[in-house]
Every structure is written in structure tokens, then in C-alpha cells.
Design an enzyme around this catalytic site. Structure first.
Site, PDB file in Angstrom:
ATOM      1  N   SER A 194     -30.528 -37.097  26.987  1.00  0.00           N
ATOM      2  CA  SER A 194     -29.214 -36.684  26.484  1.00  0.00           C
ATOM      3  C   SER A 194     -28.383 -36.014  27.575  1.00  0.00           C
ATOM      4  O   SER A 194     -27.167 -35.885  27.441  1.00  0.00           O
ATOM      5  CB  SER A 194     -29.363 -35.738  25.290  1.00  0.00           C
ATOM      6  N   PRO A 228     -34.303 -29.814  23.925  1.00  0.00           N
ATOM      7  CA  PRO A 228     -35.120 -29.106  24.938  1.00  0.00           C
ATOM      8  C   PRO A 228     -34.343 -28.709  26.184  1.00  0.00           C
ATOM      9  O   PRO A 228     -34.912 -28.146  27.113  1.00  0.00           O
ATOM     10  CB  PRO A 228     -36.184 -30.146  25.287  1.00  0.00           C
ATOM     11  N   GLY A 229     -33.025 -29.036  26.228  1.00  0.00           N
ATOM     12  CA  GLY A 229     -32.228 -28.541  27.344  1.00  0.00           C
ATOM     13  C   GLY A 229     -31.483 -29.571  28.158  1.00  0.00           C
ATOM     14  O   GLY A 229     -31.064 -29.287  29.279  1.00  0.00           O
ATOM     15  N   ASP A 284     -24.354 -30.477  20.759  1.00  0.00           N
ATOM     16  CA  ASP A 284     -24.800 -31.847  20.453  1.00  0.00           C
ATOM     17  C   ASP A 284     -25.719 -31.830  19.236  1.00  0.00           C
ATOM     18  O   ASP A 284     -26.742 -32.503  19.202  1.00  0.00           O
ATOM     19  CB  ASP A 284     -25.513 -32.445  21.676  1.00  0.00           C
ATOM     20  N   LYS A 313     -21.144 -36.834  15.325  1.00  0.00           N
ATOM     21  CA  LYS A 313     -21.976 -37.947  14.866  1.00  0.00           C
ATOM     22  C   LYS A 313     -21.213 -38.700  13.776  1.00  0.00           C
ATOM     23  O   LYS A 313     -20.737 -38.100  12.811  1.00  0.00           O
ATOM     24  CB  LYS A 313     -23.313 -37.434  14.318  1.00  0.00           C
TER      25      LYS A 313
END
Length: 365
Positions: A194, A228-229, A284, A313
């Protein structure tokens, strides 16, 4: 040439068709969109001959959400002779040379749609580009430098080895990327793929000069739904200190930078720490677009940040309608509160069923 070809992600042709029809009508230009599902492009045919060129000049490309590229094109050339595909293409350009200055065209791009079927033509396109470029130069065209903003880029959109659209785009009002797709490499030390979404967003919405001024080591950011970052990684890489908000764990490599503080909280309830002035908010989170829009508005109106990049989304149906509704709600609310702002939205290459939005609040009246 009375047509526009607009590239898009396969599956979003209807949204792009609705958008270009609406933008054209705002300029008093009318026509109809030819749409075939999952073909990766839309042809908008204008009723008046010169209107396609006007659209390519007057619709700001950066205001089109679903378009990756915008070019003026000919009628579809079919049955290109295998022994001489070049001559019919040259003839198409010769037919417009008295109206459009092709001398200072800067580049030739032989492209396909972004579909698996079309990509099988990529080797052919590479080979075909060289002799076609030479033939165009013999006509006295392609004499401009690549970064000449007032020039044109020449495009050939190949449907197969015997069919193509011949066209051009204006360098000041198009995507500079081949097929409208930025080629980004996944950083091996990034926590998730991402990360490419935020990198593409920054490159799309900010110039290099703006990026250096507005994303640097003197700034603070909040990343809502950070785990996770992937997005935090892009901010830390640019020197920002990030409050990473998520109940999930952050990548150890990000903790090691000393540039993040993990806040194990709900992104919808989190408020910025009073000890820090937050410059950026990024988000996000997987949530209804209307709810995310309200969350972003809360941060902007309360003065908790002055710049933001976030994803909306999209639902399975009426996607363009939902996008318009959310953006309109944000704009009307900011105007009502007396804010001056700059807003951009784009369906990025690394986005899937979502769009990415950038808002900079400039000042209060």
C-alpha cells in the site's frame, strides 16, 4: 479529429464516460461516449469537428478523476497493411498538419490499453516505434524538446497489430507517463504494498518543489489506520514525525527510525496531541466513503491539520455518483466554514476500488 480517447483502469469505463460527458457539457460541448466494459479506455465522440481539440485544451487534466490520459484521436484505422502500417498513420497526421503545429511535437508514444490482451502487443509496439518515429521526423515533425510544455505528444493507441487510433495530447494538459501509468518500484524495506499508493499520490498531487517544502523533517503527521505502516513509511522517508494510529502492530523497522509514535486507538476517536502542531493527516481506512469524508472534514474544520491525503473506498454500484456526493459535501462544508482550499482527486494506478483525494486548506477568510 472529433474524438477524445481517455485511458482508465479496466472496469471503470462507465465512470469515466459519465465524467467526461459532464465536463464537456459544462463547456457547452456535446457528444456521446463509446463504452465497452473492461476495455481500459473510452472514446468520446463530439458532434462538432474541432470540439475534441478544445476539450483536450480546456478541461484541466488534473481535474479528471478517472482518466489516466486524454488524447485527441482520429477515426479508428482498420486493416493496416502488414507490409506498410506507417503510411496510413502519416496520412492521418498530414490531414491535421494545417491546423495543429506538429513541427514541435516532442515525443511519440505507441501505446495499448491496460488489459492483459492488449499488453500482448507490447513487444510489437516497441519495435514499431522506431521506424514510425523516423518516418515522422522525415516529415519535419518531432522537432521539439521533451519538456517543451507548449508542444504536443503524438500517440498511437494500438488495439491490435492492424487497428489503431492516431492522435496527440497537449504537453501542458496530459499525463507525462507512458500509458498514463507511473512506473514505481516497491521499496524492499516497506511494510506493505500500500506504500505505493501514497507515493503515487504525492507524485501526482505535488510538484517536486512543493514536496520538498511541504513534506520535510520539520513537520508532523498523523496516519489513521496505519498498521502495518505502508503509508507511514512514505512520510518517515521524507523526514516527518508520524503519530501512527491503529490497534494493530506497526513494523519494527519503523519503530527503529525513532520517527513514529504508535497510538493504539480507534482512528475515528483519536485526537491530535496538544504538544504537537499537526501538518498532515493521511488515512487509508476501509470504511464507507461518506464516513471517511466526515472524519476528514472534522480534522480540517477543527484546525487539527492543514493538509491531507486520504482514500475513499467505492461501492460496487453508482461509484461516480458516490464520489461526487462526497467531494461536494466536503467542498460545501469548507466553504460554509469560510475556508480557502485546494482539492484534487484521482483514481491512481495503484488504487483499486477506491480513489485518492488531496486537500490543502490555505487559510481562513
Amino acid at each position: 479529429m472529433n474524438k477524445l480517447a481517455l485511458y482508465c483502469r479496466p472496469g471503470f469505463e462507465k465512470e469515466l464516460a459519465a465524467e467526461i460527458s459532464e465536463k464537456a457539457a459544462e463547456l457547452g460541448i456535446f457528444g456521446f461516449a463509446r463504452v465497452e466494459e473492461n476495455q481500459g479506455y473510452v472514446i468520446f465522440e463530439c458532434y462538432q469537428t474541432d470540439d475534441a481539440d478544445r476539450l483536450a485544451r480546456e478541461i484541466p487534466f488534473n481535474q479528471l478523476i478517472f482518466a489516466r490520459q486524454m488524447i485527441v484521436v482520429s477515426d479508428l484505422l482498420t486493416d493496416l497493411p502488414v507490409q506498410d502500417r506507417i503510411s496510413p498513420i502519416i496520412q492521418q497526421y498530414q490531414a491535421i498538419a494545417h491546423q495543429i503545429n506538429l513541427t514541435y511535437s516532442t515525443e511519440l508514444l505507441v501505446e495499448t490499453a491496460d488489459t492483459n490482451e492488449a499488453k500482448s502487443l507490447s513487444a510489437f509496439c516497441r519495435k514499431f516505434t522506431v521506424p514510425l518515429r523516423q518516418a515522422l521526423k522525415k516529415q519535419g515533425w518531432l522537432q521539439g524538446t521533451r519538456h517543451h510544455k507548449q508542444g504536443l505528444t503524438l500517440h498511437i493507441l494500438m488495439l491490435d497489430s492492424t487497428q489503431c487510433y492516431v492522435g496527440y495530447s497537449y504537453n501542458y494538459n496530459h499525463s507525462e507517463h507512458f500509458m498514463g501509468i507511473p512506473r514505481l518500484k516497491f521499496p524492499l524495506d516497506a511494510p506493505s504494498r500500500s506504500t505505493l499508493k501514497l507515493e503515487e499520490a504525492i507524485l501526482t498531487f505535488l510538484s517536486r518543489e512543493e514536496e520538498k517544502k511541504r513534506l520535510n523533517e520539520q513537520m508532523y503527521a498523523v496516519d489513521l489506520g496505519a498498521c502495518p505502516g505502508g503509508w507511514t513509511y512514505q512520510l518517515v522517508k521524507r523526514g516527518l514525525f508520524v503519530y501512527a494510529v491503529d490497534h494493530g502492530k506497526m513494523a519494527a523497522s519503523l519503530h527503529d527510525t525513532g520517527r513514529i509514535e504508535h497510538c493504539a486507538e480507534d482512528g475515528f476517536k483519536f485526537q491530535p496531541p496538544k504538544r504537537s502542531k499537526i501538518d498532515w493527516l493521511v488515512c487509508d481506512m476501509v470504511e464507507q466513503p461518506s464516513r471517511i469524508s466526515q472524519l476528514i472534514l472534522k480534522w480540517l474544520v477543527n484546525g487539527w491539520c492543514h493538509e491531507t491525503i486520504f482514500n475513499l473506498k467505492l461501492p460496487m454500484k453508482k461509484r461516480y455518483l458516490e464520489v461526487k456526493k462526497c467531494l461536494q459535501m466536503i467542498e460545501e462544508s469548507l466553504e460554509k466554514q469560510g475556508f480557502r482550499y485546494h482539492i484534487q482527486a484521482k483514481h491512481l494506478y495503484h488504487d483499486r476500488e477506491e480513489i485518492t483525494v488531496h486537500i490543502a486548506v490555505k487559510s481562513l477568510d
